[in-house]
Design an enzyme around this catalytic site. Structure first.
Site, PDB file in Angstrom:
ATOM      1  N   LYS A 114       0.853  -1.195   0.000  1.00  0.00           N
ATOM      2  CA  LYS A 114       0.000   0.000   0.000  1.00  0.00           C
ATOM      3  C   LYS A 114       0.884   1.238   0.000  1.00  0.00           C
ATOM      4  O   LYS A 114       1.781   1.389   0.842  1.00  0.00           O
ATOM      5  CB  LYS A 114      -0.848   0.019   1.261  1.00  0.00           C
ATOM      6  CG  LYS A 114      -2.252  -0.500   1.068  1.00  0.00           C
ATOM      7  CD  LYS A 114      -3.015  -0.271   2.352  1.00  0.00           C
ATOM      8  CE  LYS A 114      -4.480  -0.471   2.164  1.00  0.00           C
ATOM      9  NZ  LYS A 114      -5.189  -0.278   3.435  1.00  0.00           N
TER      10      LYS A 114
HETATM   11  C1  E4P Z   1      -8.534   0.079   3.287  1.00  0.00           C
HETATM   12  O1  E4P Z   1      -7.625  -0.451   2.730  1.00  0.00           O
HETATM   13  C2  E4P Z   1      -8.430   0.786   4.574  1.00  0.00           C
HETATM   14  O2  E4P Z   1      -7.641   0.021   5.419  1.00  0.00           O
HETATM   15  C3  E4P Z   1      -9.745   0.920   5.269  1.00  0.00           C
HETATM   16  O3  E4P Z   1     -10.803   0.529   4.459  1.00  0.00           O
HETATM   17  C4  E4P Z   1      -9.955   2.218   5.981  1.00  0.00           C
HETATM   18  O4  E4P Z   1     -11.221   2.180   6.584  1.00  0.00           O
HETATM   19  P1  E4P Z   1     -11.672   3.203   7.725  1.00  0.00           P
HETATM   20  O5  E4P Z   1     -12.057   4.481   7.082  1.00  0.00           O
HETATM   21  O6  E4P Z   1     -12.854   2.515   8.361  1.00  0.00           O
HETATM   22  O7  E4P Z   1     -10.518   3.352   8.662  1.00  0.00           O
END
Ligand code: E4P
Length: 219
Positions: free
Chosen positions: A87
């Site tokens: 990521k």
């Molecule tokens: C995705 O890859 C992220 O880890 C995640 O969906 C973030 O979600 P949140 O807004 O609930 O923290």
């Protein structure tokens, strides 16, 4: 449509895997911290354990900010397991890193995407995945799923191979809308996976069938 689970909790990942619906996992630094993982070695072991459990793409987040540092960190993360997808944050430095990593064959998931143009830039830079955060947009009164719909259209106009991961999913309707729009993937919290599977009429119907079956057995 592919379902990823958005968690770093090994029990949740194992349970979702047993449902036979799991195509991958996404993690982020906050989810890793929630599991009480402390130190780089423990983080690497944790990501390896997730990869061993699912045998499918597992997103692990790089936390550097400069492009060269992101690239070095991504190489290390990618070496943990063949299923690791790195990521990378949707920044100018992140885009440079994505291009370099794509040229080296390292798969990336560009995260913290909040607009269609950010997604377009990430795809052009060679991202394997882009992650629009729908829940966080909803939180500030922007309709997150509208951004997803625009990304779906743009990627289809230009035949990008970059896959769209609908992220920051808060409820089953996000997943339903993503499926209707033709988004490639939704990454879903464990709780929402349960909510998607359950229906009160299923519970009531099953209850009645089981009660009636007792009459059959006792006759
Ligand atoms: C995705 O890859 C992220 O880890 C995640 O969906 C973030 O979600 P949140 O807004 O609930 O923290």
């Amino acid at each position: 449509m592919k379902f990823f689970i958005d968690t770093a909790n090994l029990k949740e990942i194992e349970e979702a895997h047993r449902l036979g619906i799991l195509d991958g996992v996404t993690t982020n630094p906050s989810l890793i911290a929630k599991e009480g993982v402390v130190g780089r070695d423990a983080f690497v072991r944790h990501i390896k354990a997730v990869c061993d459990l699912v045998g499918a793409p597992v997103s692990a987040e790089a936390v550097s900010t400069a492009a060269e540092d992101l690239v070095s960190e991504a190489r290390e993360l990618a070496a943990i397991d063949e299923n690791v997808v790195v990521k990378i944050p949707m920044t100018i430095e992140g885009l440079k890193a994505v291009r370099q990593l794509a040229d080296e064959g390292v798969r990336t998931n560009v995260t913290l995407v909040f607009s269609p143009l950010q997604a377009l830039m990430a795809a052009k830079a060679g991202a394997s995945y882009v992650s629009p955060f729908v829940g966080r947009l909803d939180d500030i009164a922007h309709v997150g799923m509208e951004v997803v719909s625009e990304i779906v259209d743009i990627f289809s106009n230009y035949l990008f191979e970059t896959e769209i991961i609908v992220a920051s999913v808060r409820n089953p309707l996000h997943v339903l809308e993503a499926a209707k729009m033709g988004a490639d993937i939704a990454t879903i919290p464990f709780k929402v996976i349960g909510q998607m599977a359950r229906h009160p009429l299923t519970d009531l119907g099953l209850d009645a069938f089981l009660k009636d079956w007792k009459k059959v057995e006792t006759r």
